[in-house]
Design an enzyme around this catalytic site. Structure first.
Site, PDB file in Angstrom:
ATOM      1  CB  SER A   1      -7.095 -45.433 -16.481  1.00  0.00           C
ATOM      2  OG  SER A   1      -7.761 -45.544 -15.382  1.00  0.00           O
TER       3      SER A   1
ATOM      4  CD  GLU B   1     -16.662 -46.102 -15.768  1.00  0.00           C
ATOM      5  OE1 GLU B   1     -17.143 -45.263 -15.218  1.00  0.00           O
ATOM      6  OE2 GLU B   1     -15.415 -46.234 -15.476  1.00  0.00           O
TER       7      GLU B   1
ATOM      8  CD  GLN C   1     -13.570 -41.908 -17.121  1.00  0.00           C
ATOM      9  OE1 GLN C   1     -13.008 -42.867 -16.434  1.00  0.00           O
ATOM     10  NE2 GLN C   1     -14.952 -42.036 -17.227  1.00  0.00           N
ATOM     11  N   GLY C   2     -10.647 -38.050 -18.183  1.00  0.00           N
ATOM     12  CA  GLY C   2     -10.313 -37.001 -17.223  1.00  0.00           C
ATOM     13  C   GLY C   2     -11.225 -36.407 -16.267  1.00  0.00           C
ATOM     14  CE1 TYR C   3     -15.822 -37.422 -17.441  1.00  0.00           C
ATOM     15  CE2 TYR C   3     -16.952 -39.427 -16.219  1.00  0.00           C
ATOM     16  CZ  TYR C   3     -17.017 -38.374 -17.367  1.00  0.00           C
ATOM     17  OH  TYR C   3     -17.867 -38.359 -18.317  1.00  0.00           O
ATOM     18  CB  SER C   4     -10.616 -38.875 -10.395  1.00  0.00           C
ATOM     19  OG  SER C   4     -11.569 -39.864 -10.572  1.00  0.00           O
TER      20      SER C   4
ATOM     21  CG  ASN D   1     -17.893 -50.722  -0.747  1.00  0.00           C
ATOM     22  OD1 ASN D   1     -17.919 -50.802  -2.237  1.00  0.00           O
ATOM     23  ND2 ASN D   1     -17.757 -51.823   0.003  1.00  0.00           N
TER      24      ASN D   1
END
Length: 394
Positions: free
Chosen positions: A167, A250, A131-134, A374
């Protein structure tokens, strides 16, 4: 959702338990309870072979529609599957990003050609996705995308930039990437969702060694790497809509499998408390009881948010509290594990149960940060769940 098991449910549960007992043995026996968070480097090739063993038994993509290669199980049946998989010690899944995130997204937003090319490899356990998000410096702001993409004359796309905390990229074949395709656009506008093979010139993967000693995460660098014209999901510039659809998945059914692993970790804590004599300590007993109660709350809220949504694609506002709740619960469990282990928790150990609890503690320090801190989660609950005014943003 009716939680009372039927005779059919019990028969289905027995079928899974029997299959797991017969197949998670022999060459796959070392995989029992391995490969979870903090233990990602355990037997990666054998775990990929296990994915294919699952596929041969019809136990991959169990919630997908049969028309797309899945088993078409109901939510109730999926819950049973995840419970029995974890109860048998099923290893951390190598194919969970493809099965749990990209596959359902392609079913909802992909073209027939994309579904035909990509879904069979996920079902068969032969194609693995990252997954290439962050991105660096973006924090929890998913829309702060700096990675750019542009279209060439032949219709293909070029991508330049960097993703981080990716990941299992070093064990994956493909990656889905959110990139900025409209120069000058900001936030959620002007983004495009691309599918890209990782084994190509212009992509460099650098594993990140974590506090636990393992490498689940990576930095991924793109230097004019290529995505084919046919590998854009949704319309160019409409990537935010696809990205949000994926995140809804997700936070859906995949959360139930996570809870089963938490249950096993709690069992290890209880086992360690009995071994150390702390099972009779009133404060430790209270914390264990609170952990067990929290796990039950987590499960029933997951069932509540999944009720009435057979595809896990449009969850209600109940889903907003989930990440905030489980991340705090899991961090507390890690601290409880270390208190139960005492001095044993501070030194390297060959005892797999002790090692596993050490990994839980170290990995759980990041639980309240990754996937949205959070503070971000509380803003989401306040603004989207309770309808409160948006926080002032500079």
């Amino acid at each position: 959702m009716d939680l009372k098991p039927t005779a059919q449910d019990e028969a289905f549960r027995a079928e899974i338990a029997d299959w797991m007992h017969r197949h998670l043995s022999g060459e796959f026996a070392p995989l029992k309870y391995r490969g979870g968070p903090g233990d990602e480097e355990a037997w990666p090739e054998l775990r990929k072979a296990w994915e294919q063993e699952l596929a041969r038994g019809g136990w991959t993509c169990v919630g997908w529609p049969q028309a797309h290669g899945g088993r078409g199980l109901s939510i109730e049946q999926q819950v049973i599957f995840h419970e029995e998989y974890a109860r048998a010690g099923g290893p951390g899944r190598m194919g969970h990003i493809g099965e749990g995130l990209l596959g359902p997204t392609l079913i909802a937003y992909g073209t027939p050609d994309q579904r035909a090319r990509f879904l069979p490899g996920i079902v068969a356990g032969t194609t693995y996705w990252a997954q290439g998000y962050s991105e660096p410096s973006a924090g929890s702001d998913l829309a702060n995308v700096q990675t750019k993409c542009w279209q060439e004359a032949d219709g293909s796309w070029r991508v330049k930039g960097q993703k981080v905390w990716t990941s299992l990229a070093h064990e994956s074949d493909w990656i889905f990437v959110l990139a900025r395709s409209e120069p000058g656009s900001v936030g959620r506008h002007g983004l495009t969702f691309l599918l890209m093979p990782l084994d190509q010139p212009g992509i460099e993967i650098r594993p990140i060694r974590q506090l636990s000693g393992s490498c689940e995460f990576n930095e991924v660098f793109f230097d004019a790497a290529v995505a084919k014209a046919d590998d854009v999901v949704g319309a160019p510039g409409d990537g935010w809509k696809v990205a949000m659809g994926l995140l809804a998945v997700e936070r859906g059914v995949s959360t139930l499998g996570q809870q089963m692993h938490f249950a096993h970790e709690l069992e290890l804590v209880i086992k360690a408390a009995k071994a150390s004599g702390l099972a009779g300590d009133a404060l430790i007993r209270d914390r264990i009881a609170r952990a067990w109660s929290g796990l039950r709350v987590m499960r029933y809220n997951a069932l509540r948010m999944l009720a009435g949504d057979s595809h896990g694609m449009s969850l209600g506002r109940e889903a907003l509290i989930y990440k905030y709740y489980w991340s705090n619960w899991h961090r507390d469990l890690g601290e409880l594990a270390m208190d139960v282990l005492g001095p044993l928790g501070d030194v390297p150990s060959d005892d797999i149960d002790v090692l596993r609890l050490q990994q839980v503690y170290l990995f759980s320090r990041a639980d309240t940060i990754y996937g949205g801190t959070n503070e971000i989660q509380l803003n989401l609950i306040a603004e989207r769940g309770l309808g409160m005014p948006r926080e002032a943003r500079g």
